[in-house]
Every structure is written in structure tokens, then in C-alpha cells.
Design a protein around this motif. Structure first.
Motif, mmCIF file in Angstrom:
data_model
loop_
_atom_site.group_PDB
_atom_site.id
_atom_site.type_symbol
_atom_site.label_atom_id
_atom_site.label_comp_id
_atom_site.label_asym_id
_atom_site.label_seq_id
_atom_site.Cartn_x
_atom_site.Cartn_y
_atom_site.Cartn_z
ATOM 1 N N ARG A 157 -30.594 -60.829 -38.940
ATOM 2 C CA ARG A 157 -30.060 -61.835 -39.594
ATOM 3 C C ARG A 157 -30.189 -62.253 -40.872
ATOM 4 N NH1 ARG A 157 -28.010 -66.903 -39.896
ATOM 5 N NH2 ARG A 157 -26.030 -67.073 -39.789
ATOM 6 N N ASN A 158 -31.574 -62.030 -40.655
ATOM 7 C CA ASN A 158 -32.618 -62.397 -41.995
ATOM 8 C C ASN A 158 -32.611 -61.670 -43.465
ATOM 9 O OD1 ASN A 158 -32.564 -64.977 -41.212
ATOM 10 N ND2 ASN A 158 -34.976 -64.544 -40.302
ATOM 11 N N ASP A 159 -32.594 -60.686 -42.450
ATOM 12 C CA ASP A 159 -32.671 -59.528 -43.545
ATOM 13 C C ASP A 159 -30.756 -58.636 -44.103
ATOM 14 O OD1 ASP A 159 -34.808 -59.204 -43.233
ATOM 15 O OD2 ASP A 159 -34.802 -56.236 -41.989
ATOM 16 N N PHE A 160 -30.079 -58.974 -43.430
ATOM 17 C CA PHE A 160 -28.708 -59.407 -43.443
ATOM 18 C C PHE A 160 -28.270 -60.243 -44.811
ATOM 19 C CE2 PHE A 160 -24.381 -60.849 -42.142
ATOM 20 C CZ PHE A 160 -23.496 -59.777 -42.913
ATOM 21 N N LEU A 161 -28.634 -61.427 -44.569
ATOM 22 C CA LEU A 161 -28.361 -62.458 -45.673
ATOM 23 C C LEU A 161 -29.360 -62.590 -46.469
ATOM 24 C CD1 LEU A 161 -28.513 -65.823 -43.157
ATOM 25 C CD2 LEU A 161 -26.291 -63.889 -43.835
ATOM 26 N N TYR A 162 -30.147 -61.577 -46.371
ATOM 27 C CA TYR A 162 -30.531 -61.425 -48.057
ATOM 28 C C TYR A 162 -30.479 -60.276 -48.715
ATOM 29 C CZ TYR A 162 -34.921 -60.211 -50.208
ATOM 30 O OH TYR A 162 -35.810 -59.552 -51.921
ATOM 31 N N VAL A 163 -30.207 -58.877 -47.657
ATOM 32 C CA VAL A 163 -29.489 -58.352 -48.938
ATOM 33 C C VAL A 163 -27.956 -58.396 -49.955
ATOM 34 C CG1 VAL A 163 -27.791 -55.472 -48.383
ATOM 35 C CG2 VAL A 163 -30.135 -56.248 -47.553
ATOM 36 N N ILE A 164 -26.919 -59.918 -48.890
ATOM 37 C CA ILE A 164 -25.923 -60.028 -49.518
ATOM 38 C C ILE A 164 -26.534 -60.798 -50.837
ATOM 39 C CG2 ILE A 164 -24.061 -61.791 -48.837
ATOM 40 C CD1 ILE A 164 -23.714 -61.341 -46.267
ATOM 41 N N ALA A 165 -28.038 -61.415 -50.681
ATOM 42 C CA ALA A 165 -28.452 -62.521 -51.580
ATOM 43 C C ALA A 165 -28.367 -61.181 -52.990
ATOM 44 C CB ALA A 165 -29.563 -62.857 -51.227
ATOM 45 N N ILE A 166 -29.074 -60.751 -52.214
ATOM 46 C CA ILE A 166 -29.392 -59.533 -53.305
ATOM 47 C C ILE A 166 -27.867 -58.750 -54.155
ATOM 48 C CG2 ILE A 166 -30.670 -57.299 -54.101
ATOM 49 C CD1 ILE A 166 -32.901 -59.028 -53.750
ATOM 50 N N GLN A 178 -23.341 -54.895 -34.447
ATOM 51 C CA GLN A 178 -22.914 -55.626 -34.192
ATOM 52 C C GLN A 178 -23.427 -57.322 -33.477
ATOM 53 O OE1 GLN A 178 -19.406 -55.062 -33.861
ATOM 54 N NE2 GLN A 178 -18.807 -56.598 -33.646
ATOM 55 N N ALA A 179 -24.581 -56.931 -32.465
ATOM 56 C CA ALA A 179 -24.623 -58.104 -32.580
ATOM 57 C C ALA A 179 -24.707 -59.716 -33.237
ATOM 58 C CB ALA A 179 -25.757 -58.984 -31.654
ATOM 59 N N VAL A 180 -25.333 -58.589 -34.690
ATOM 60 C CA VAL A 180 -26.178 -59.816 -36.309
ATOM 61 C C VAL A 180 -24.448 -59.680 -36.772
ATOM 62 C CG1 VAL A 180 -27.089 -59.134 -38.050
ATOM 63 C CG2 VAL A 180 -28.744 -58.667 -35.946
ATOM 64 N N TRP A 181 -23.677 -58.988 -36.792
ATOM 65 C CA TRP A 181 -22.034 -59.058 -37.230
ATOM 66 C C TRP A 181 -21.223 -60.256 -36.640
ATOM 67 C CZ3 TRP A 181 -20.206 -57.939 -41.523
ATOM 68 C CH2 TRP A 181 -18.812 -58.261 -41.488
ATOM 69 N N ASN A 182 -21.236 -60.531 -35.472
ATOM 70 C CA ASN A 182 -21.011 -61.524 -34.335
ATOM 71 C C ASN A 182 -21.660 -62.395 -34.817
ATOM 72 O OD1 ASN A 182 -18.829 -59.845 -33.443
ATOM 73 N ND2 ASN A 182 -20.075 -59.388 -31.505
#
Length: 128
Positions: A111-120, A86-90
Motif C-alpha cells: 500500500r505504501n508503494d502504491f501511494l509512493y508511486v502516486i506521489a512520484i 485488488q486488496a491494496v486497491w480496496n
């Protein structure tokens, strides 16, 4: 102590693209619903071009593109551990600061993992 990330560093443009896609998530959901609800009125006069109009085909392509982006963001969210989700999402969507419950490096790593998965998921370039 923050955990080690074994992912390659993303190029700046890829990181910003992933970040902006995450911030556009609410608009993407609305856009998908608008595409689904859209109807195309019959033209009053026949078209004066050699091309065949295919509004349904265009609608399918738009819907597929928006749905692919939404699915990538939702998959990336599911990859973040529940206690940090939730905190990473917010932070990614609203830009709100991380809470003080963990080390800032830990928050940034997830947060970087979150953005990395979107890029992949969206096949964004990962090397410059």
C-alpha cells in the motif's frame, strides 16, 4: 516476513495527499467524463471585460489535470503485484481491511508503494 522497502519515507502531508487522491479516483473518473460531455452555450450579451473568454482552453486545462491524476493512480495500481492488487486497491479506495492471507506488514508495504508511486507520478514533495 515483510519485504524490505528501499524507498525513502514520505512526509505525512505527501502520504495523505496521495491517499486522498486514490480515494477520489471514482469521482475523478466521473469528473473527467463530465468535462468531456460539457458544452458551453453562446453568451446572450457580449462580455463587458477586457479579457477574452476561452471556455475551450479552460476545459482542456481541467481535462489535462484530471487525466494526469487518473493516469498516476492507474500506473500506481499496475505497479502492485497482481496477487496483492485488488486488496491494496480496496484498502486505498474503500478503506476496507486487508485479508488475512498474508502478513499485515506485507499489505502495508505494498500500500505504501502504491501511494509512493502516486506521489512520484504527480511530483509531490518527497522531502520535508
Amino acid at each position: 516476513m515483510a519485504r524490505k522497502i528501499h524507498r525513502p519515507k514520505m512526509p505525512h502531508t505527501t502520504q495523505k495527499t496521495s491517499s486522498w487522491l486514490a480515494r477520489c479516483y471514482p469521482q475523478l473518473v466521473l469528473q473527467r467524463q463530465a468535462i468531456i460531455d460539457a458544452t458551453f452555450p453562446a453568451p446572450d450579451v457580449p462580455a463587458k471585460t477586457n479579457r477574452t473568454a476561452d471556455p475551450t482552453g479552460r476545459k482542456v486545462v481541467q481535462l489535462e489535470d484530471v487525466t494526469r491524476k487518473i493516469d498516476a493512480i492507474e500506473h500506481a495500481r499496475a505497479c502492485v503485484p497482481v496477487e496483492y492488487r485488488q486488496a491494496v486497491w480496496n484498502n486505498a479506495i474503500l478503506g476496507s481491511p486487508f485479508p488475512a492471507t498474508a502478513d499485515p506488514e506485507t499489505w502495508r508495504a505494498y500500500r505504501n508503494d502504491f501511494l509512493y508511486v502516486i506521489a512520484i507520478e504527480l511530483n509531490l514533495p518527497l522531502v520535508e
